[in-house]
Design a protein around this motif. Structure first.
Motif, PDB file in Angstrom:
ATOM      1  N   HIS A  57      24.109  94.858  -9.822  1.00 38.27           N
ATOM      2  CA  HIS A  57      24.553  93.567 -10.342  1.00 38.27           C
ATOM      3  C   HIS A  57      23.514  93.068 -11.328  1.00 38.27           C
ATOM      4  CE1 HIS A  57      26.468  89.683 -10.627  1.00 38.27           C
ATOM      5  NE2 HIS A  57      25.326  89.088 -10.290  1.00 38.27           N
ATOM      6  N   ALA A  58      23.869  93.114 -12.612  1.00 41.39           N
ATOM      7  CA  ALA A  58      22.948  92.680 -13.663  1.00 41.39           C
ATOM      8  C   ALA A  58      23.008  91.163 -13.825  1.00 41.39           C
ATOM      9  CB  ALA A  58      23.307  93.360 -14.973  1.00 41.39           C
ATOM     10  N   LYS A  59      21.895  90.595 -14.308  1.00 42.24           N
ATOM     11  CA  LYS A  59      21.825  89.166 -14.588  1.00 42.24           C
ATOM     12  C   LYS A  59      21.496  88.977 -16.059  1.00 42.24           C
ATOM     13  CE  LYS A  59      20.279  88.107  -9.893  1.00 42.24           C
ATOM     14  NZ  LYS A  59      19.214  87.516  -9.044  1.00 42.24           N
ATOM     15  N   SER A  60      22.054  87.942 -16.650  1.00 47.12           N
ATOM     16  CA  SER A  60      21.865  87.719 -18.080  1.00 47.12           C
ATOM     17  C   SER A  60      20.432  87.303 -18.373  1.00 47.12           C
ATOM     18  CB  SER A  60      22.828  86.626 -18.574  1.00 47.12           C
ATOM     19  OG  SER A  60      22.608  85.429 -17.868  1.00 47.12           O
ATOM     20  N   GLY A  61      19.941  87.677 -19.537  1.00 41.22           N
ATOM     21  CA  GLY A  61      18.571  87.349 -19.923  1.00 41.22           C
ATOM     22  C   GLY A  61      17.702  88.591 -19.928  1.00 41.22           C
ATOM     23  N   ARG A  62      16.832  88.695 -20.935  1.00 50.16           N
ATOM     24  CA  ARG A  62      16.062  89.930 -21.118  1.00 50.16           C
ATOM     25  C   ARG A  62      15.121  90.210 -19.950  1.00 50.16           C
ATOM     26  NH1 ARG A  62      14.922  93.604 -24.832  1.00 50.16           N
ATOM     27  NH2 ARG A  62      12.821  94.524 -24.910  1.00 50.16           N
TER      28      ARG A  62
END
Length: 494
Positions: A57-62
């Motif tokens: 589960h990826a999260k937004s933001g670098r």
């Protein structure tokens, strides 16, 4: 991803770092682990997700951390693929994927067939109240880490119940003045990665040991460690030491090599398979040069809340939870000591107190007679200035444990007179110069008694270890670390 073997190898590396359960991670960690670009990481993650080996589960933001869950053991993922190939009769491909990670395909085929017929592994579980530190022989000082070092690495010699025997070395001899020791070592010993252990590994490991700040005071008399031949190494000393082989049986004298994956690899009875923030997994080393362990695996699970609930108030090895257990006691206690200069008032001293709960409690009980305090890492005496509250674990050899402690204690930091410091050093030298172990013990005990009479060293308390094990586990005997040798355990199936 078409190359199944390569995909399994990527997944095993991932599992080895993060283990089962949910973890937080970043793409940059994956790229470094797999030596690929961050763009290619997403391709690999997608392939692992499609096979339902992971949940991602990826999260937004670098710089945001993503959530990763490894859903299946790497070998079980391999077996799923192998079953499909077996049903299709594609034996060559089956053998190819069974060799993933450098495995022997022939041996793995036998394991796969046994697995298919329902054979179960013998696994023991160790619930623990804190995360285990990385198992570097020169860096760890805490007793549980040192115990695990003893399970995963080998040394030139070994001790059990005070008896000295060979490990990597099968014979050793000293010069007439005990300033040169030669060790004849076993050939054909393999490291956990399948490569050969050699005398260069032994020389490098021991040379680095003599230079490490934790242990330099114990081995500062070692002037050189040399390779004489493929089966012979030589340790040269600048002063006599008849008890060097006993010191080389200690955990810090373990032999290791830095692997291509930038991690340490040893040749002990168990190898590190997974080391994540949740657990440490040790697998039986089928290449072990001595008697092979009976159990297949030992897993140390970390859960800080156990320290609060007292579920890990003492050491445990289990087959499952809950279950019927038995509690064993140890004959080798932990000894708590107070080291100070008796010519300086206690209220004027800053007391360095080890960070263990027992040491902190002892200080709190009597802090009215002490001055200020600082907390130091267990076994690290580099910050001691006036006084020290510490402990001694006798491990598998009380003689070398006490000798090591007395060599490492920071007497110089206490402001003792030069006459006292010279006397202490002369007695330590005399102990090493005495070839008879019983006579050396008498000298060591005499030094301890003198230190106590002069009130430089005070014994505060002794505490025996409590060890809880499954009733079905046999071969359990509490050792000097407060644990039981993992390679001697077996499960009663009746």
């Amino acid at each position: 991803m078409k190359n199944i073997k390569r995909k399994l190898e990527f997944y095993e590396q991932l599992f080895g770092m993060f283990g089962p359960g949910e973890s937080e991670c970043q793409i940059s960690q994956f790229a470094e682990l797999w030596s690929v670009t961050e763009r290619h990481v997403f391709t690999l993650i997608k392939a692992l997700e499609q096979d339902k080996w992971i949940h991602w589960h990826a999260k937004s933001g670098r710089n945001k951390r993503a959530s990763l869950s490894c859903l299946i053991e790497p070998i079980e993922a391999c077996y799923l693929e192998a079953h499909c190939l077996a049903e299709k009769g594609r034996v060559d491909e089956l053998l190819n994927i069974l060799s993933f990670g450098g495995r022997d395909a022939g041996k793995e085929l036998q394991v796969f067939l046994n697995h298919a017929s329902g054979t179960t592994k013998q696994v023991v579980y160790i619930p623990f109240h804190r995360t285990i530190e990385p198992l570097h022989p020169h860096k760890v000082l805490r007793r549980t880490e040192r115990f695990l070092i003893m399970q995963t690495y080998q040394r030139l010699t070994q001790t059990e119940n005070g008896k000295l025997t060979g490990d990597l070395a099968y014979h050793w001899a000293a010069s007439q003045d005990a300033t040169v020791w030669q060790f004849q070592v076993r050939s054909h010993v393999l490291l956990h990665d399948g490569t050969a252990l050699n005398t260069e590994d032994m020389v490098r490991s021991l040379t680095e040991l003599t230079l490490h700040p934790h242990w330099a005071s114990c081995y500062q008399h070692v002037s050189a460690v040399k390779r004489v031949s493929d089966n012979l190494i030589e340790v040269q000393l600048n002063q006599p030491d008849w008890h060097l082989p006993r010191m080389l049986a200690r955990a810090e004298a373990s032999v290791f090599r830095l692997s291509t994956a930038h991690s340490l690899v040893g040749s002990g009875a168990f190898s590190v398979d997974v080391f994540s923030h949740n657990m440490l997994r040790l697998n039986r080393n089928d290449r072990y040069s001595h008697q092979l362990p009976i159990i297949d695996r030992a897993e140390v699970w970390f859960y800080p809340d156990w320290a609060v609930s007292k579920q890990c108030a003492y050491n445990q090895i289990r087959l499952q939870m809950p279950e019927n257990t038995k509690t064993l006691g140890s004959e080798c206690p932990a000894v708590f000591l107070y080291l100070s200069n008796p010519r300086v008032a206690d209220e004027l001293k800053t007391i360095a107190v080890e960070d263990t709960s027992n040491a902190q409690q002892l200080f709190e009980q009597d802090n009215s007679v002490y001055g200020d305090s600082i907390t130091i890492d267990y076994g690290d005496y580099s910050q001691v200035s006036d006084a020290l509250l510490c402990s001694l674990i006798e491990e598998n050899d009380p003689f070398s444990a006490w000798l090591s402690l007395l060599l490492r204690l920071p007497f110089h930091a206490l402001g003792l007179s030069s006459e006292w410091q010279d006397f202490i050093q002369s007695q330590l030298d005399a102990i090493r110069c005495e070839p008879n172990l019983d006579e050396a013990w008498k000298l060591l005990n005499a030094l301890k008694e003198w230190l106590q009479e002069e009130q430089i060293l005070t014994e505060l308390q002794r505490e025996t270890f409590q060890f809880e094990v499954s009733e079905r586990l046999k071969g359990t005997q509490v050792n000097g670390f407060g644990w039981s040798q993992l390679n001697e355990l077996w499960v009663d199936q009746v």
